[in-house]
Enzyme design. Structure first.
Site, PDB file in Angstrom:
ATOM      1  N   THR A 220       0.659  -1.181   0.026  1.00 53.41           N
ATOM      2  CA  THR A 220      -0.095   0.062  -0.048  1.00 53.41           C
ATOM      3  C   THR A 220       0.973   1.107   0.168  1.00 53.41           C
ATOM      4  O   THR A 220       0.612   2.309  -0.667  1.00 53.41           O
ATOM      5  CB  THR A 220      -0.815   0.243   1.155  1.00 53.41           C
ATOM      6  OG1 THR A 220      -1.337  -1.156   1.391  1.00 53.41           O
ATOM      7  CG2 THR A 220      -2.024   1.063   1.366  1.00 53.41           C
TER       8      THR A 220
ATOM      9  N   ASN B 255       1.606   6.823  -6.493  1.00 54.01           N
ATOM     10  CA  ASN B 255       0.256   7.656  -6.851  1.00 54.01           C
ATOM     11  C   ASN B 255       0.526   9.045  -6.515  1.00 54.01           C
ATOM     12  O   ASN B 255       0.123   9.957  -7.445  1.00 54.01           O
ATOM     13  CB  ASN B 255      -0.853   7.014  -6.232  1.00 54.01           C
ATOM     14  CG  ASN B 255      -1.180   5.707  -6.907  1.00 54.01           C
ATOM     15  OD1 ASN B 255      -0.865   5.227  -7.918  1.00 54.01           O
ATOM     16  ND2 ASN B 255      -2.270   5.231  -6.209  1.00 54.01           N
TER      17      ASN B 255
ATOM     18  N   ALA C 198       7.433  12.488   4.297  1.00 52.29           N
ATOM     19  CA  ALA C 198       7.923  12.342   5.874  1.00 52.29           C
ATOM     20  C   ALA C 198       8.398  11.224   6.185  1.00 52.29           C
ATOM     21  O   ALA C 198       7.821  10.015   6.164  1.00 52.29           O
ATOM     22  CB  ALA C 198       6.285  12.396   6.654  1.00 52.29           C
TER      23      ALA C 198
ATOM     24  N   TYR D 267       8.300  -1.378   7.325  1.00 54.18           N
ATOM     25  CA  TYR D 267       8.182  -0.025   7.668  1.00 54.18           C
ATOM     26  C   TYR D 267       9.385   0.801   7.041  1.00 54.18           C
ATOM     27  O   TYR D 267       9.177   1.592   6.216  1.00 54.18           O
ATOM     28  CB  TYR D 267       8.035   0.331   9.167  1.00 54.18           C
ATOM     29  CG  TYR D 267       7.759   1.875   9.466  1.00 54.18           C
ATOM     30  CD1 TYR D 267       6.887   2.410   9.140  1.00 54.18           C
ATOM     31  CD2 TYR D 267       8.996   2.443  10.110  1.00 54.18           C
ATOM     32  CE1 TYR D 267       6.728   3.846   9.256  1.00 54.18           C
ATOM     33  CE2 TYR D 267       8.722   3.827  10.620  1.00 54.18           C
ATOM     34  CZ  TYR D 267       7.620   4.629  10.140  1.00 54.18           C
ATOM     35  OH  TYR D 267       7.431   6.084  10.567  1.00 54.18           O
TER      36      TYR D 267
ATOM     37  N   THR E 193       9.245  11.784  18.097  1.00 53.20           N
ATOM     38  CA  THR E 193       8.324  13.033  18.191  1.00 53.20           C
ATOM     39  C   THR E 193       7.629  12.946  19.729  1.00 53.20           C
ATOM     40  O   THR E 193       6.933  11.751  19.719  1.00 53.20           O
ATOM     41  CB  THR E 193       7.219  13.277  17.174  1.00 53.20           C
ATOM     42  OG1 THR E 193       8.185  13.121  15.800  1.00 53.20           O
ATOM     43  CG2 THR E 193       6.757  14.699  17.186  1.00 53.20           C
TER      44      THR E 193
ATOM     45  N   ARG F  91       4.609   4.703  23.201  1.00 51.76           N
ATOM     46  CA  ARG F  91       5.739   5.381  22.984  1.00 51.76           C
ATOM     47  C   ARG F  91       6.547   5.754  24.343  1.00 51.76           C
ATOM     48  O   ARG F  91       5.981   5.624  25.423  1.00 51.76           O
ATOM     49  CB  ARG F  91       5.635   6.895  22.379  1.00 51.76           C
ATOM     50  CG  ARG F  91       4.776   6.772  21.165  1.00 51.76           C
ATOM     51  CD  ARG F  91       5.133   6.061  20.047  1.00 51.76           C
ATOM     52  NE  ARG F  91       6.735   6.186  19.694  1.00 51.76           N
ATOM     53  CZ  ARG F  91       7.081   6.227  18.410  1.00 51.76           C
ATOM     54  NH1 ARG F  91       6.116   6.162  17.280  1.00 51.76           N
ATOM     55  NH2 ARG F  91       8.461   6.224  18.157  1.00 51.76           N
TER      56      ARG F  91
END
Ligand code: UDP
Length: 231
Positions: A18, A25, A40, A71, A101, A112
């Site tokens: 995906t 795209n 990003a 990933y 972040t 996190r």
């Protein structure tokens, strides 16, 4: 490892497929409409860097077959597509690699490190540190990230750039800071095994962002934690 990356590694084929198709795209759309397009990207493209400060030109220490590869490998191939669209079609690209972040509304179950430690300390639960004293991360506050992204979009810089905060923390020191701010916490620190794919050191070299964008982060993690936690 965040629940987000956990989730991705549960659907590795769909994640990679995906995301790569999506990148192509969007690049085609940006090229057709002459729009500026930002990738990003992620510090995960460096995976487990063997240097003290990671420059954008670092030749990555990567692994295409580790649990989280779906990933970082798609982010890497997306960078390749972004660069190739720039070369072939002069697409107006920007690429930044995002490190760790933090922001005020992090979810309790986001898993996190910053939110985990705060919640554990406030709820007097065991504070879970994975592995030992060594691992480091550089954290940036969301507002600084957005400021940096706007500066990048307003610049003419079309290669990957680390727009980040130079502060670098040993993970164990974040626990110490939080427990200093919440001395009444009854939490104990417990050591768990480091996840198999957890990078040890992660510290960006930020000189390129300074030179090209005049960017410098302003929010300091310790001061932000104090503001959030001292009532
Ligand atoms: N970490 C930890 N305890 C936790 C959550 C994370 O010691 O409860 C460690 C984790 O092993 C990693 C660092 O903190 O070394 C940052 O983890 P996070 O999931 O926030 O980010 P990422 O792994 O994507 O850098």
């Amino acid at each position: 490892m965040s629940s987000f990356t956990n989730l991705l590694s549960k659907n590795p084929i769909e994640t990679t497929k995906t995301a790569v198709i999506w990148a192509i795209n969007m690049l085609e759309l940006a090229t057709k409409t002459k729009a500026k397009i930002l990738q990003a990207s992620t510090s995960e493209v460096y995976w487990d860097p063997q240097v003290n400060e990671i420059k954008e030109t670092y030749r990555w220490n990567v692994n295409p077959v580790w649990p989280r590869s779906c990933y970082d490998e798609w982010k890497r191939i997306a960078e390749t597509f972004f660069n190739n669209f720039k070369l072939e079609y002069k697409t107006n690209i920007r690429i930044t690699r995002i490190f760790n972040t933090y922001w005020p509304s992090m979810q309790k179950n986001d898993n996190r490190v910053i939110s985990n430690f705060i919640i554990q300390a406030l709820e007097n639960k065991d504070i879970t540190i994975y592995w030992n004293w060594k691992q480091t991360r550089s954290f940036q506050y969301i507002d600084d990230l957005i400021k940096g992204l706007l500066m990048l979009m307003n610049s003419n810089y079309k290669k990957p750039v680390n727009i980040w905060n130079k502060e670098n923390y040993k993970i164990i020191n974040i626990i110490k800071i939080i427990l200093q701010i919440i001395p009444e916490s009854k939490s104990k620190i417990i050591f768990k095994n480091l996840p198999i794919d957890d990078p040890i050191y992660r510290k960006p070299d930020i000189s390129l962002a300074k030179k090209e964008l005049w960017y410098e982060a302003s929010v300091k993690l310790k001061e932000w934690l104090e503001k959030q936690l001292i009532i």
